[in-house]
Design a protein around this motif. Structure first.
Motif: not given
Length: 1653
Positions: A1009-1015
């Motif tokens: 989620q951190a990689m995809s924009g904080a979920g």
């Protein structure tokens, strides 16, 4: 099926009369669009209980109705138009039709009408193509057709733009009709008018206006809607964009050129006002009417101490002011430059307070108290600059200060008037650009009064300071003493400036674009104003459109005009009315009626008006009731039974409403979708609820209107005070977040208002769902809710609501009923902070409402239909987001409670708004392996980081750069997790396998989620089992010695930078390029600031294992530039170093070999300052070994160098051929034995000392040789003491071999070499693709693609076909610098030019230059044979296939000529490679030939010029050409011409032109081909006059060829001959080409020695 009246379906097509007194007709079709279910029309008059609506019976559904004074127009489905009522303009047809018997307008047959309009006595229709048709009364030109008093039938009216050439037709979107005029809204959103009267808004005094003309005053504005009263006009206009409204206010009126600001100088104070009134915008009233400047007493009858100026502003006055105004004839309130009486006393203390409150009764009904609005300025509003007052206002302030003396000056300084004024910013629109309206009272009073005073809630969603700004910016009173100033104003003036939060998004939501209606609107009016129907606060007419300032912030979405009154409907379902109120048609009884006031509709909280109709003396309102079925309200005159229309000026005997009354029969009409009014009539358009579809649409729109009113109420009564409290109580941790929350809430509120207006407009029009914005563009809603939920969560996590609890308690009181009611909370004793949390999370519930209503709409369709699927998908999106936001709320609450229990010291550094807790190990569920017995290790997993906390320290590991993997339990028996970060690797031990799985899953999901924009996704679906091992992230190093405190941003692989990225060090160093295993590797760009110079070192090139390695360019801060090879951060290999510039102190260029950052090996050094060029060997940056020096003065030295000096044996030649050969000790210093030879051959032999050119000491013998002595010993060729050709540029070829994968020349695998070539080309192409500045052309890309494929001809026996394909491949490869061979070729060309250009252009270097080329050929040919191992060696033959008929033909042809081996059949390096190499080296090489052959060429050229003076016949005779070869006739311009004695340059002309081409070719083979073609041209010309079997003998041929050579006039023929001779392919020397070349050479020598008589 039963109708609402209870009639069965068997009575279809019959009328059924019930006790509800309604008529219904059922059609035979049960479909949704059937005429009996949609578009049902009901008409009635008045409002009493005895009123019976009559049903208009038509075969098709009615889409729109329009009413005039005594007639009506109906638009039905299919585009047909019907009329009913009285039609006095119908001459031969029926002039009257009852409401139940409409008449079809057959003149419109064949036209598809999309809208209709009705004036008092005329009508209009709008067709699908934007055309206008008019009919009815035309006495005043209102039908737009000249010379006709009446227009009986619909007739086209051309709306033409005459400003264009040719005039083009304007497409019209909307029509509106009054009594004597008509308006049209064009597709360009401009207004066009025709007819008579000032209500046209045209700059003209000639009426009627027969042709439609553009209303110029509205040009440039975006008009949304137009409406016509009897003698006035209204326009709904979109506000100008921020950048247009930001322009400074004008100082003077644009029309009358008088000051917009006036100053009234009282005894002890000054009033500054903007009450300028432009007389040019007012129509002069006829005699007997009111004066254009009425005295102030004319408007003071409704309230003592108030005065209304002509433009609607309120001036605070006292009784004495009024008295003075009545007696002072010089005062004209609102006039231009009105001067006040100087003897008026200043108001008392109470009056000062009242004045500073600026509580204007004209808008008190709808303006909220606004003490909480003190918070904001325009710092943060996008597109709105902080206000600076205009120069006129500033000058007035200055002059007022000087006018009243020192007391006012000190007051001005104390109040900081300029700062106070700058708190506020002018509104949009209006003449002066300053909005009207005044703020309410203090905040404490508002809370007490808001429950008791109904209808006083604000409908303004403008900026928080807007309403106070409206009052203060209009006029400013400067009292003399501070004691006379309100403490509240002083407190506001001294408050520090804060950043502003717009509670209405400026310009709307950008992503919504044109999808949703605009809420930022203005209402403009013009025409007659005797009843106040223009809304400007007076009874004066307006010739041109003028903005009604007090409506500019009310979000008006619809305007309507009755005969003499006007209505404006807002997005918050409020109705403003103004104008004539003789029959109570305004819906209130307040005075004056010349400014907009709220109609008193809100009998209960749930009533929201969403459509209006205005008749002659009544108003019809369509509203939401307690349920979602619409209800009707009526205000205005009661119509008595059996009585026809009453005159509008006679209302005696007629009853009327004091406020809108509910029509009792409205619930029986079904689902009303629109109301219309005109004359004394009312019309309602209704639908039956088929399959629940209509009810669902109404419910959706009603729910959105209710939700918007709720959001607005929260914004006005809760959010604004909270913003003010947040500032006053100085909560630094929460203030910024509160502003962010307010901004997001404002966006959500604005979007809801726009969507509400959109759904309402859909109900008025087609009542369809397919084009609903919430379905087609759901992302706008999802993103807005996501952003809002995030802002609420951030505020909650940071304890914002808790911080506001205490100040809120003081503000809202200990019994916050208002908060509880708005939060819909029934719990008792709930903490105020929890109540605020509940309130601000309330909007999330509406997502469930969206889903429920869409699903309800879906049930009206078949499950298998596309419509059902579309609605189902929309429902799923909103439901999924609702669940997702619910989870995020839980996360925020969980995190907030965690921070309450977390140790305080670390909270400040770890607590961040967007940080959410996922899990933590306080229960010892997770420990650190190998930790001490007494150590405390607490692991906390957030959504952005893993925190390792110990006693008093903690370390944060960002999740984006965290890799975790389970450790197998088979061997260790431990439940371990290996955690890898960029600088640390450690093992965590879980207490159980279940706990291990939980932490592994939690960390992996958090990383993902951190990689995809904080979920940010709407749901958790689609998550990977584990995040990718390769990812993009940013990280700042804290431990690594090489990268400490540097920040890396780019690609990672398992904890190491890998791929493209950027590293930035704190000292300014920046690396941009590729990484491998944590180190710079590949192509990169490196910038390093110089410590001494204020410049940067800049390297661009290849890296390996963290060091510069490979080809690169290094620009030094000192100005030096190195371009070449690197190894281990040092210059190593071949490279070129440029030092200085031409105008610097010591410019020089070195190109050659480097070893460990020093010049070592062969190189060329050009010392530009001394004019010397050295070509030789180097050792540790010094000349060492053999070498050659040439100077710009013609000196030439070759020999030994030692310690950077000429030391040892050498040969020195001067320009005049004086030669010394012997010993040297220093540069140009002779020392030892030697021989000095003079140009004439005399020589000294002995011992020499001294510097060349400064005198020599000689001890030895002088010799004068015999003429017959052999000079073989002293004529030895130069170059024997220079570096041998094969030793030159050895490193260049070694680097090429290394690129092919060979450690030494010829030692390597052929297949690997080809693979390396393919990899190099692919890598280079990608690199060029990623770097825009290095873009390749399409042709270069195609060439690269073809070269990437390994050619098939590199194995197997070589045939002629393969040989040709090899040759073509080599041409492509050598033309491409990215290919190893191409780079080799590019480098060789560079070094060759560097060597032999400039000072190196010395004729004594010719032999070395030729030998260098031959060396290149041999070494390149070795590379080619390595790549193509089956290619025969130098001089080898390629077998010729005997079966090829083409070859047989060639051999037959050869029989007739001299037998010569064909160049293509014998493999030679020159034939294969010279065509590629020589054209690039030709300029410097040919220059050397020209210098060497300069004397011979001069002699030759002189002879050529002399002999060419003779005519052809004389020259042929002189050269001894036999007479039979003389041409008899020559072609001139295509015609045969006899050769006479004077003919010149005509004989053998084609052969001459052919030979001249020898100067345009480069390679010897091409030049030999030109010579051959010349012989063929000579033969062709001779054969035309001789027998076919003629054969040349050399005695015959030579004179003819000599003639051609002379006439060809080749300037440097000697150089051409020498070049051919030196570089000619050995295999052709003894063949046909060899003989021809010998002939040319003989001609050259013959011409030099030719003697003419």
């Amino acid at each position: 099926m039963l109708c609402q009246c209870g009639c069965s379906e068997s009575l279809r097509h019959d009328l059924c009369l019930t006790d509800c007194l309604l008529l219904y007709v059922f059609s035979s079709s049960g479909k949704e669009d059937s005429s009996g279910e949609r578009g049902l029309l009901h008409t009635w008059k008045g409002y009493s209980y005895s009123v019976t609506p009559e049903r208009v019976l038509l075969s098709r559904p009615v889409l729109q109705a329009a009413l005039g004074t005594r007639h009506g127009i109906l638009l039905v489905e299919g585009g047909q138009v019907y009329s009913f009522g009285e039609f006095p303009w119908k001459q031969s047809q029926v002039s009257e039709a009852g409401p139940l018997k409409p008449v079809l307008e057959s003149a419109l047959s064949g036209q598809r009408v999309i809208a209709v309009a009705a004036g008092s006595f005329h009508s209009g229709a709008l067709t699908e193509d934007g055309g206008v048709h008019m009919w009815g009364e035309n006495s005043f030109g209102q039908c737009g057709l000249s010379s006709l008093a009446v227009v009986p039938n619909p007739t086209p009216v051309a709306v033409l733009d005459l400003d264009t050439s040719p005039p083009h037709t304007i497409r019209v979107l909307e029509l509106a009709c009054g009594e004597q005029h008509s308006l049209a809204l064009s597709a360009q959103h401009e207004v066009w008018a025709w007819g008579s009267g000032c209500q046209l808004g045209l700059v003209t005094t000639i009426f009627p206006v027969w042709k439609p003309q553009k209303v110029e005053h509205l040009v440039g504005r975006h008009v949304l809607q137009v409406a016509c009263g009897a003698f006035h006009s209204l326009a709904l206009v979109r506000c100008l964009p921020p950048q247009e409204s930001r322009r400074p206010l004008p100082d003077k009126c644009g029309q009358c050129h008088q000051l917009l600001y006036t100053m009234t100088d009282k005894e002890d104070h000054v009033i500054i006002s903007d009450s300028h009134y432009c007389p040019l915008g007012v129509e002069s009233p006829p005699l007997g009417l009111q004066s254009p400047h009425p005295s102030i007493t004319e408007h003071t009858d409704y309230e003592s101490g108030r005065a209304v100026a002509q433009n609607g502003e309120v001036l605070t006055t006292t009784d004495s002011d009024i008295a003075a105004a009545g007696t002072d004839s010089d005062q004209a309130v609102g006039g231009v430059g009105a001067a006040g009486s100087r003897n008026s006393p200043y108001p008392d203390d109470q009056a000062v307070k009242e004045y500073l409150k600026l509580s204007d009764t004209s808008l008190a009904d709808e303006t909220p108290p606004a003490d909480s609005l003190d918070l904001l300025t325009s710092d943060l509003i996008p597109g709105v600059m902080p206000v600076t007052t205009s120069s006129a206002l500033n000058s007035l302030v200055s002059s007022c200060a000087s006018a009243v003396g020192e007391r006012v000056v000190s007051t001005y300084e104390a109040l900081s008037l300029k700062k106070m004024i700058n708190y506020y910013y002018p509104g949009v629109g209006g003449v002066a650009g300053v909005p009207g309206g005044v703020p309410g009272g203090p905040a404490e009073e508002r809370v007490r009064l808001e429950e008791s005073m109904q209808g006083k809630k604000s409908c303004s969603t403008g900026d928080i300071r807007e309403e106070e700004a409206e009052g203060l910016s209009r006029r400013l009173s400067l009292p003399g003493l501070l004691s006379q100033v309100s403490p509240r104003l002083l407190r506001r003036a001294s408050r520090p400036r804060v950043r502003a939060v717009p509670l209405t998004p400026v310009g709307g939501l950008p992503e919504a674009g044109e999808l949703l209606p605009s809420l930022q609107t203005e209402v403009w009016s013009w025409g007659r104003g005797e009843e106040g129907q223009l809304g400007h606060g007076d009874n004066l007419p307006r010739l041109q459109p003028l903005c009604i300032k007090c409506l500019s912030s009310k979000e008006v979405v619809l305007v309507a005009a009755g005969a003499h009154h006007s209505l404006a409907l807002t997005a918050q379902s409020q109705v403003f009315s103004w104008g004539s109120n003789s029959s109570g048609q305004l819906g209130h009884m307040a005075s004056p009626t010349t400014i907009p006031r709220l109609a008193k509709v809100r009998l209960s909280e749930g009533i929201r008006v969403w459509d209006v109709g205005a008749g002659a003396q009544h108003t019809l309102l369509l509203a939401d009731g307690d349920c979602y079925q619409p209800i009707l309200y009526y205000s205005g005159q009661q119509v008595k039974d059996g009585v026809q229309d009453a005159p509008q000026d006679q209302t005696e005997g007629y009853s009327y409403t004091q406020q809108p009354v509910l029509l009792p029969f409205c619930m029986n009409l079904g689902y009303v979708s629109g109301v219309f009014a005109g004359g004394q009539s009312c019309v309602a358009l209704a639908d039956r609820n088929v399959m629940g579809f209509i009810a669902s649409l109404h419910e959706l729109a009603s729910a959105e209107r209710k939700f918007y009113c709720k959001l607005s109420s929260v914004k006005n009564h809760i959010l604004r005070p909270l913003l003010d409290l947040g500032e006053n109580y100085r909560c630094p941790a929460s203030t910024v977040l509160l502003r962010s929350l307010a901004r997001c809430y404002s966006h959500l509120c604005h979007l809801t208002g726009q969507h509400s207006a959109s759904l309402t407009a859909n109900l008025r029009r087609r009542r369809e769902f397919k084009n609903l914005v919430m379905l087609e563009h759901a992302s706008i809603f999802l993103d807005t809710y996501n952003e809002y939920c995030c802002s609420v969560g951030n505020f909650l996590v940071m304890g914002g609501f808790q911080a506001l609890a205490k100040p809120s308690l003081e503000f809202f009181g200990k019994c916050p009923e208002l908060l509880q009611r708005l939060a819909e909370s029934s719990e008792e004793n709930i903490p105020l902070s929890d109540l605020l949390v509940t309130l601000f999370y309330l909007p999330m519930r509406h997502l469930h409402e969206y889903g429920r209503l869409l699903l309800k709409l879906g049930t009206c369709f078949e499950v298998s239909s596309v419509d059902y699927q579309k609605l189902q998908d929309g429902c799923s999106k909103f439901e999924a987001l609702a669940l997702h936001l619910k989870r995020r709320r839980k996360e925020a609450e969980y995190t907030y409670h965690f921070w309450k229990s977390f140790p305080g010291k670390m909270t400040d550094s770890l607590r961040k708004p967007r940080r959410r807790l996922i899990c933590e190990s306080s229960n010892k569920a997770l420990t650190l392996q190998n930790s001490g017995r007494f150590s405390v290790n607490w692991f906390i997993l957030f959504n952005d980081a893993l925190v390792h906390a110990q006693f008093s320290t903690h370390h944060v590991f960002p999740l984006a750069t965290l890799w975790v993997e389970p450790i197998p339990e088979e061997n260790t028996g431990l439940h371990g997790l290996k955690v890898v970060s960029p600088e640390e690797t450690f093992t965590l031990l879980a207490c159980s396998s279940m706990e291990k799985a939980k932490w592994l899953r939690s960390i992996n999901q958090a990383v993902d989620q951190a990689m995809s924009g904080a979920g940010q996704s709407g749901s958790g679906a689609g998550q990977r089992a584990e995040p990718p091992i390769s990812r993009t992230a940013s990280y700042t190093f804290y431990k690594d010695s090489r990268l400490k405190e540097a920040t890396y941003e780019g690609r990672w692989l398992a904890g190491k930078p890998n791929g493209r990225g950027v590293v930035k060090w704190l000292d300014g160093r920046i690396y941009t390029g590729t990484f491998k295993n944590g180190l710079e590797d590949g192509f990169g760009d490196y910038v390093m600031p110089s410590k001494t110079l204020n410049l940067n070192d800049h390297y661009q090139g290849h890296w390996k294992e963290g060091k510069m390695h490979g080809i690169g360019t290094y620009k030094y801060a000192t100005g030096e530039l190195y371009d070449g090879s690197f190894q281990d951060n040092m210059r190593h290999g071949h490279g070129m170093l440029r030092s200085g510039t031409l105008n610097s102190s010591s410019p020089s260029v070195f190109i050659g070999q480097w070893v460990h950052d020093k010049k070592t090996g062969y190189g060329v050094f050009d010392d530009i300052t001394r004019g010397e060029k050295y070509m030789g060997m180097w050792q540790d940056d010094q000349r060492q070994g053999t070498g050659v020096i040439v100077t710009q003065f013609g000196l030439y030295y070759e020999g030994a160098f030692n310690n950077n000096k000429m030391q040892g044996t050498g040969v020195l030649l001067s320009e005049d051929n004086t030669t010394y050969e012997g010993e040297f000790s220093e540069d140009w210093t002779l020392n030892g034995k030697g021989v000095l030879t003079m140009p004439n051959g005399d020589y000294f032999e002995g011992s020499f000392t001294g510097e060349w050119g400064s005198g020599l000491k000689v001890t030895g013998s002088f010799f004068k040789p015999n003429l017959y002595d052999s000079d073989g010993d002293k004529g030895r060729a130069l170059g024997r003491l220079a570096v041998r050709p094969e030793e030159k540029w050895r490193v260049v070829f070694e680097e090429c071999w290394m690129r092919l994968g060979c450690e030494a020349p010829g030692q390597g695998e052929n297949q690997r070499a080809w693979e390396n070539i393919a990899v190099a080309l692919t890598t280079s192409r990608r690199q060029h693709r990623d770097s825009p500045e290095m873009n390749l052309s399409r042709t270069q890309n195609r060439t690269l693609e073809s070269l990437e494929f390994i050619p098939q001809q590199h194995v197997g026996p070589v045939t002629m076909e393969k040989y040709d394909s090899i040759r073509r491949y080599l041409i492509k490869a050598c033309d491409t610098p990215l290919h190893p061979l191409g780079r080799l070729m590019e480098t060789l060309v560079a070094v060759y030019r560097m060597t032999y250009v400039g000072v190196g252009a010395n004729r004594r270097l010719l032999l070395q230059a030729v030998n260098e080329i031959m060396s290149y050929l041999a070494r390149i040919f070795q590379l080619v044979r390595f790549l193509f191992p089956d290619l025969p060696e130098e001089g080898g033959a390629i077998p010729e296939p005997s079966s090829d008929p083409q070859d047989k033909k060639d051999s037959n042809c050869a029989d007739t000529q001299l037998e010569s081996p064909k160049p293509g059949r014998v493999v030679s390096s020159s034939a294969l490679l010279l065509p590629v190499l020589l054209p690039r080296l030709y300029p410097p090489l040919f220059t050397l030939y020209a210098l060497e052959k300069e004397r011979e060429d001069d002699v030759y050229w002189e002879c050529v010029l002399r002999l060419n003076k003779q005519p052809d016949v004389a020259l042929l005779a002189f050269l001894g050409v036999q007479h039979k070869f003389w041409p008899v006739s020559v072609p001139v311009l295509g015609e045969k011409t006899e050769v006479v004695s004077s003919t010149k340059d005509a004989c053998f002309a084609s052969a001459t032109e052919t030979l001249q081409q020898i100067s345009t070719t480069f390679t010897p083979s091409d030049k030999l081909q030109v010579i051959q073609l010349t012989f063929e041209e000579i033969t062709k010309e001779v054969m035309s006059s001789l027998e076919d079997n003629f054969l040349w003998s050399m005695d015959d041929l030579f004179p003819v060829f000599l003639y051609v050579v002379l006439r060809a006039r080749i300037r440097n023929l000697g150089s051409e001959v020498s070049l051919i001779e030196d570089l000619m392919d050995p295999c052709v020397q003894h063949g046909e080409h060899g003989i021809m070349f010998t002939t040319l050479k003989a001609c050259y020598y013959q011409i030099q020695h030719e003697k003419t008589t």
